[in-house]
Design a protein around this motif. Structure first.
Motif, short mmCIF file in Angstrom:
data_model
loop_
_atom_site.label_atom_id
_atom_site.label_comp_id
_atom_site.label_asym_id
_atom_site.label_seq_id
_atom_site.Cartn_x
_atom_site.Cartn_y
_atom_site.Cartn_z
N ASN A 185 -5.06 53.50 20.82
CA ASN A 185 -5.87 54.08 21.83
C ASN A 185 -5.74 53.47 22.92
O ASN A 185 -5.69 54.15 24.17
CB ASN A 185 -7.14 54.15 21.25
CG ASN A 185 -7.53 55.25 20.07
OD1 ASN A 185 -6.80 56.01 19.90
ND2 ASN A 185 -8.66 54.86 19.37
N VAL A 186 -5.94 52.21 23.20
CA VAL A 186 -5.70 51.58 24.77
C VAL A 186 -4.35 51.69 25.01
O VAL A 186 -4.28 51.87 26.23
CB VAL A 186 -5.85 50.03 24.20
CG1 VAL A 186 -5.51 49.12 25.58
CG2 VAL A 186 -7.32 49.83 23.71
N ARG A 187 -3.26 51.52 24.21
CA ARG A 187 -2.11 51.86 24.74
C ARG A 187 -1.76 53.40 25.39
O ARG A 187 -1.55 53.60 26.46
CB ARG A 187 -0.86 51.71 23.65
CG ARG A 187 0.55 52.08 24.11
CD ARG A 187 1.48 51.68 23.07
NE ARG A 187 1.43 50.22 22.40
CZ ARG A 187 2.08 49.29 22.90
NH1 ARG A 187 2.77 49.32 24.00
NH2 ARG A 187 1.91 48.02 22.01
N THR A 188 -2.56 54.32 24.51
CA THR A 188 -2.51 55.68 24.95
C THR A 188 -3.14 55.64 26.26
O THR A 188 -2.52 56.54 27.40
CB THR A 188 -2.90 56.72 23.97
OG1 THR A 188 -2.14 56.32 22.91
CG2 THR A 188 -3.07 58.00 24.55
N SER A 189 -4.34 55.01 26.54
CA SER A 189 -5.29 55.12 27.72
C SER A 189 -4.50 54.65 28.99
O SER A 189 -4.02 55.14 30.08
CB SER A 189 -6.52 54.24 27.40
OG SER A 189 -7.13 54.58 28.54
N ILE A 190 -3.74 53.43 28.57
CA ILE A 190 -2.93 52.58 29.63
C ILE A 190 -1.67 53.66 30.16
O ILE A 190 -1.52 53.93 31.29
CB ILE A 190 -2.22 51.47 29.43
CG1 ILE A 190 -3.51 50.50 29.28
CG2 ILE A 190 -1.25 50.81 30.33
CD1 ILE A 190 -3.23 49.14 28.40
N GLU A 191 -0.96 54.20 29.26
CA GLU A 191 0.25 55.13 29.37
C GLU A 191 -0.15 56.45 30.25
O GLU A 191 0.56 56.96 30.93
CB GLU A 191 0.87 55.60 28.10
CG GLU A 191 1.67 54.14 27.81
CD GLU A 191 2.18 54.21 26.32
OE1 GLU A 191 1.90 55.42 25.60
OE2 GLU A 191 3.09 53.50 25.86
N SER A 192 -1.57 56.78 30.13
CA SER A 192 -1.87 57.85 30.77
C SER A 192 -2.57 57.51 32.15
O SER A 192 -3.05 58.43 32.98
CB SER A 192 -3.34 58.44 29.85
OG SER A 192 -2.47 59.00 28.50
#
Length: 126
Positions: free
Chosen positions: A95-102
């Motif tokens: 979830n953190v990775r997705t947030s950063i990539e967004s």
């Protein structure tokens, strides 16, 4: 000769539980050591996220390290409680990775820290 064979058989039977116990302790210690590494990775992640505007790559690197440590723990065990803690941690990291990539420069890393805490509890021998 029969007495010697019986003695060897008894020794083998007595040694197997001891080896199994040592293996369980060794696995618990590996898990605990890796949990410490994951916790340190979470600290790195929190620091990187607090500076994410400067270098989002640092946060991604911290996530990569956490995932590598989680895989190491997962490869060493089939414990149900540990599996649940690993799943929670993996979900939080993704979830953190997705947030950063967004493009989010300040993602919420508290679920990662909470999951790391739970992982540490599960991995603590005794």
């Amino acid at each position: 000769m029969k007495l010697r064979i019986a003695a060897v058989a008894v020794a083998a039977v007595l040694t197997i539980p001891a080896l199994t116990a040592c293996d369980a302790i060794s696995t618990a210690m590996d898990c605990a050591n890796t949990a410490v590494a994951v916790t340190e990775g979470v600290t790195d992640l929190q620091q990187a996220v607090s500076q994410a505007g400067n270098s989002p790559q640092d946060a991604k690197n911290a996530l990569d390290q956490i995932e590598a440590n989680l895989k190491k723990i997962g490869d060493q065990t089939d414990n149900t409680d540990l599996g649940k803690a690993l799943d929670s941690m993996n979900t939080a990291v993704k979830n953190v990775r997705t947030s950063i990539e967004s493009g989010n420069t300040a993602p919420d890393v508290k679920p990662v820290a909470d999951a790391a805490s739970e992982l540490s509890k599960v991995c603590t021998p005794g």
